[in-house]
Motif scaffolding. Structure first.
Motif, PDB file in Angstrom:
ATOM      1  N   GLN A   1       1.033  -1.199   0.090  1.00 30.87           N
ATOM      2  CA  GLN A   1      -0.230  -0.046   0.090  1.00 30.87           C
ATOM      3  C   GLN A   1       0.993   1.337   0.080  1.00 30.87           C
ATOM      4  O   GLN A   1       1.931   1.274   0.848  1.00 30.87           O
TER       5      GLN A   1
ATOM      6  N   ARG B   1      -4.227   3.328  -2.126  1.00 29.32           N
ATOM      7  CA  ARG B   1      -3.553   3.002  -3.400  1.00 29.32           C
ATOM      8  C   ARG B   1      -2.465   2.059  -3.089  1.00 29.32           C
ATOM      9  O   ARG B   1      -2.072   2.044  -2.002  1.00 29.32           O
TER      10      ARG B   1
ATOM     11  N   ILE C   1      -4.122   3.335 -12.187  1.00 30.56           N
ATOM     12  CA  ILE C   1      -3.938   4.910 -12.639  1.00 30.56           C
ATOM     13  C   ILE C   1      -2.922   5.480 -13.120  1.00 30.56           C
ATOM     14  O   ILE C   1      -2.527   6.332 -13.527  1.00 30.56           O
ATOM     15  N   ASP C   2      -1.594   4.226 -12.956  1.00 30.64           N
ATOM     16  CA  ASP C   2      -0.264   4.915 -13.575  1.00 30.64           C
ATOM     17  C   ASP C   2       0.645   3.679 -13.621  1.00 30.64           C
ATOM     18  O   ASP C   2       0.411   2.463 -13.036  1.00 30.64           O
TER      19      ASP C   2
ATOM     20  N   CYS D   1      -8.613  -3.488  -7.790  1.00 31.24           N
ATOM     21  CA  CYS D   1      -8.056  -1.983  -7.940  1.00 31.24           C
ATOM     22  C   CYS D   1      -8.138  -1.509  -9.384  1.00 31.24           C
ATOM     23  O   CYS D   1      -8.192  -2.328 -10.272  1.00 31.24           O
ATOM     24  N   LYS D   2      -8.217  -0.518  -9.493  1.00 34.83           N
ATOM     25  CA  LYS D   2      -8.351   0.399 -10.853  1.00 34.83           C
ATOM     26  C   LYS D   2      -7.140   0.877 -11.195  1.00 34.83           C
ATOM     27  O   LYS D   2      -6.512   1.816 -10.386  1.00 34.83           O
TER      28      LYS D   2
ATOM     29  N   THR E   1      -0.567   4.688  -0.259  1.00 33.17           N
ATOM     30  CA  THR E   1      -1.237   5.875   0.232  1.00 33.17           C
ATOM     31  C   THR E   1      -2.484   5.199   0.916  1.00 33.17           C
ATOM     32  O   THR E   1      -2.947   4.398   0.743  1.00 33.17           O
TER      33      THR E   1
ATOM     34  N   ILE F   1       0.617   1.159 -10.413  1.00 33.78           N
ATOM     35  CA  ILE F   1      -0.172   1.962  -9.390  1.00 33.78           C
ATOM     36  C   ILE F   1      -1.565   2.000  -9.414  1.00 33.78           C
ATOM     37  O   ILE F   1      -2.102   2.323 -10.528  1.00 33.78           O
ATOM     38  N   ALA F   2      -2.291   1.719  -8.649  1.00 38.93           N
ATOM     39  CA  ALA F   2      -3.680   1.476  -8.713  1.00 38.93           C
ATOM     40  C   ALA F   2      -4.529   2.048  -7.528  1.00 38.93           C
ATOM     41  O   ALA F   2      -4.191   1.770  -6.341  1.00 38.93           O
ATOM     42  N   GLU F   3      -5.904   2.338  -7.696  1.00 37.16           N
ATOM     43  CA  GLU F   3      -6.531   2.986  -6.692  1.00 37.16           C
ATOM     44  C   GLU F   3      -7.662   1.867  -6.202  1.00 37.16           C
ATOM     45  O   GLU F   3      -8.229   1.160  -6.996  1.00 37.16           O
ATOM     46  N   LEU F   4      -7.714   1.701  -5.002  1.00 34.04           N
ATOM     47  CA  LEU F   4      -8.680   0.706  -4.377  1.00 34.04           C
ATOM     48  C   LEU F   4     -10.064   1.068  -4.755  1.00 34.04           C
ATOM     49  O   LEU F   4     -10.485   2.405  -4.426  1.00 34.04           O
TER      50      LEU F   4
END
Length: 230
Positions: free
Chosen positions: A34, A41, A118-119, A115-116, A36, A130-133
């Motif tokens: 994790q 994220r 994002i980068d 997760c989606k 953030t 890097i992905a957002e939960l």
């Protein structure tokens, strides 16, 4: 220098999965963390040789299954040592489809996260995603997660060759001819004195003389993944 120093860095073991109903795939990862808390994220590292890489990049989503301490060789062997290019890893496992359409492995899963993407960053042999939960669930609150230290020290497992922590220990010493080798997925030991008669390998055959397409007679792990018994 002693490469054992690398094994002092702590990791967990996870199943990272991606794709759609037309093609699901996943791999065993020990680099999930994790980055953030708000918004939550996660980051994962995926080898450029992994079939799952294209599915993550193409569908912009993935799931993370936190594996329990008692995860068996069936899951480790299938997701960690076989290629999804020619194997349906989800054929005989329990899974669900997440909000993104990504598959979520449920076998031996303490908790899962969807997760989606994002980068992404190219870090050489691997891609860092890097992905957002977007969704998660705790399935087995009383179970301990599987750590890489426990997998190495107790289960005597090794990192698959596409893992960022992989070290080719076969280069440390040459085969003496009587050396035994073991399967890091299921623990099967190849003994030159016994051979593998059912697999066409006669007693007295050195491990290095076995055909390269030979696989573990117990779980099907490839010869190249076997590790010399010290």
């Amino acid at each position: 220098m002693n490469f054992e120093a690398f094994f002092k860095i702590s990791y967990g073991l996870y199943a990272v999965c991606a794709g759609t109903k037309n093609k699901y795939n996943g791999y065993i990862s020990n680099t999930v963390f994790q980055v953030t808390s708000e918004p939550p994220r996660f980051a994962i590292s995926c080898s450029k040789d992994n079939f799952t890489l294209g599915l993550i990049a193409g569908h912009k989503a993935f799931s993370i299954s936190v594996l329990e301490k008692d995860t068996g060789p069936d899951i480790i062997g299938s997701f960690g040592y076989r290629s999804g290019k020619d194997t349906d890893k989800f054929k005989n496992v329990n899974f669900k489809t997440g909000k993104t359409g990504a598959p979520i492995l449920l076998n031996n899963t303490v908790a899962w996260f969807e997760c989606k993407l994002i980068d992404s960053y190219d870090v050489g042999s691997h891609m860092l995603f890097i992905a957002e939960l977007i969704d998660y669930e705790l399935l087995m609150p009383d179970k301990e997660p599987l750590t890489y230290a426990f997998y190495r020290d107790v289960k005597k497992g090794k990192a698959p060759k596409n893992a960022p922590t992989y070290i080719d220990e076969s280069k440390q010493k040459k085969d003496s001819g009587s050396d035994k080798y073991y399967c890091p997925a299921c623990g099967y030991v190849y003994d030159p004195a016994v051979g593998d008669p059912d697999g066409g390998i006669a007693p007295g055959t050195r491990f290095e003389d076995i055909p390269d397409d030979w696989v573990c007679p117990t779980c099907g792990t490839e010869k190249s993944d076997f590790v010399k018994v010290k």
